[in-house]
Design an enzyme around this catalytic site. Sequence first.
Site, mmCIF file in Angstrom:
data_model
loop_
_atom_site.group_PDB
_atom_site.id
_atom_site.type_symbol
_atom_site.label_atom_id
_atom_site.label_comp_id
_atom_site.label_asym_id
_atom_site.label_seq_id
_atom_site.Cartn_x
_atom_site.Cartn_y
_atom_site.Cartn_z
ATOM 1 N N GLU A 128 -13.317 -0.189 -3.340
ATOM 2 C CA GLU A 128 -12.402 -0.391 -2.219
ATOM 3 C C GLU A 128 -13.266 -0.723 -1.001
ATOM 4 O O GLU A 128 -14.202 0.024 -0.705
ATOM 5 C CB GLU A 128 -11.600 0.880 -1.975
ATOM 6 C CG GLU A 128 -10.663 0.830 -0.789
ATOM 7 C CD GLU A 128 -10.014 2.179 -0.535
ATOM 8 O OE1 GLU A 128 -8.847 2.185 -0.149
ATOM 9 O OE2 GLU A 128 -10.690 3.223 -0.714
ATOM 10 N N GLU A 219 -3.684 -0.548 9.314
ATOM 11 C CA GLU A 219 -3.480 0.752 8.683
ATOM 12 C C GLU A 219 -3.236 1.806 9.755
ATOM 13 O O GLU A 219 -3.885 1.799 10.804
ATOM 14 C CB GLU A 219 -4.698 1.133 7.844
ATOM 15 C CG GLU A 219 -4.544 2.464 7.147
ATOM 16 C CD GLU A 219 -5.674 2.741 6.166
ATOM 17 O OE1 GLU A 219 -5.807 3.893 5.741
ATOM 18 O OE2 GLU A 219 -6.426 1.801 5.837
#
Length: 232
Positions: A128, A219
Site C-alpha cells: 500500500e 482521506e
Amino acid sequence: MVSFSSILLACSAAIGALATPIEPLADHPNEAFNETAFNDLVGRSTPSSTGYNNGYYYSFWTDGGGDVTYTNGNGGSYSVQWSNVGNFVGGKGWNPGSSRAITYSGSFNPSGNGYLAVYGWTTDPLIEYYIVESYGTYNPGSGGTYKGQVTSDGGTYNIYTSVRTNAPSIIGTATFTQFWSVRTSKRVGGTVTTGNHFNAWAKYGLTLGTHNYQIVATEGYQSSGSSAITVY
C-alpha cells in the site's frame, strides 16, 4: 493503527475497500428501533463503490461513520465534503497504476486528520503506498521508519515504511508493507512524477509489485473538511 492507512480497502475484495463491522441491533434488546432515524443516519453518507467515470477509474470507501458525501464530476474531477467522520478514502485515477506523471489541481481543506495523496496498491508483493502532497493535523511519517529523501517536482519528500499486520487490504485481511513519500512543504496542485518516487523507494530496498489501482485520493479520519480535486 498509527496512521490512516488502516483505511484501506476491504469492504469487499471486489471493490478493494475495507469494512468495519457494525454492532448488531440485536445486542441491544432494550433499545427501541427507530426506522426513520436509522434511515436518516445511513442516508447521510455516500456508499462505498468503485468503477469508471468519464474515462477515469474511481474508488470510494467509507466505514459509515459521520457524514461524508463523495461526488464524481466532469472528466477527472471529484469532490468530497465530510463532517465528524470515522474514516473514508476516495478519488480518481487509473486501474492499473503505473510509473506516470500525474498532474492535478484543486482545493483541500481538512479540519483535523486528513491526507491528499497519490495512493495505490500493488500485489506480489502486497504493498500500500502514499505520495502525500498535503495533510491536516497528523504527519503520517511520524508513525513509520525513516529511510531517506527524494527530491522531485520542486519539493523534497521524506520516505518512510511501516508494516501492517492482519489488517484489511485489497485482498482481504493480510500482513503487508506500506511505502510513504511525504512532502516537507505542503501543496495542493502540481505534477507528481511517480517514477521518481518508485525509483527512490527501490534505492532503499522498497520494491513494488504488480500495480492495482492508483488514484489522487482524499482521506479523512475522525475529522471534518472539504476537498475538490481534478486529475489530468
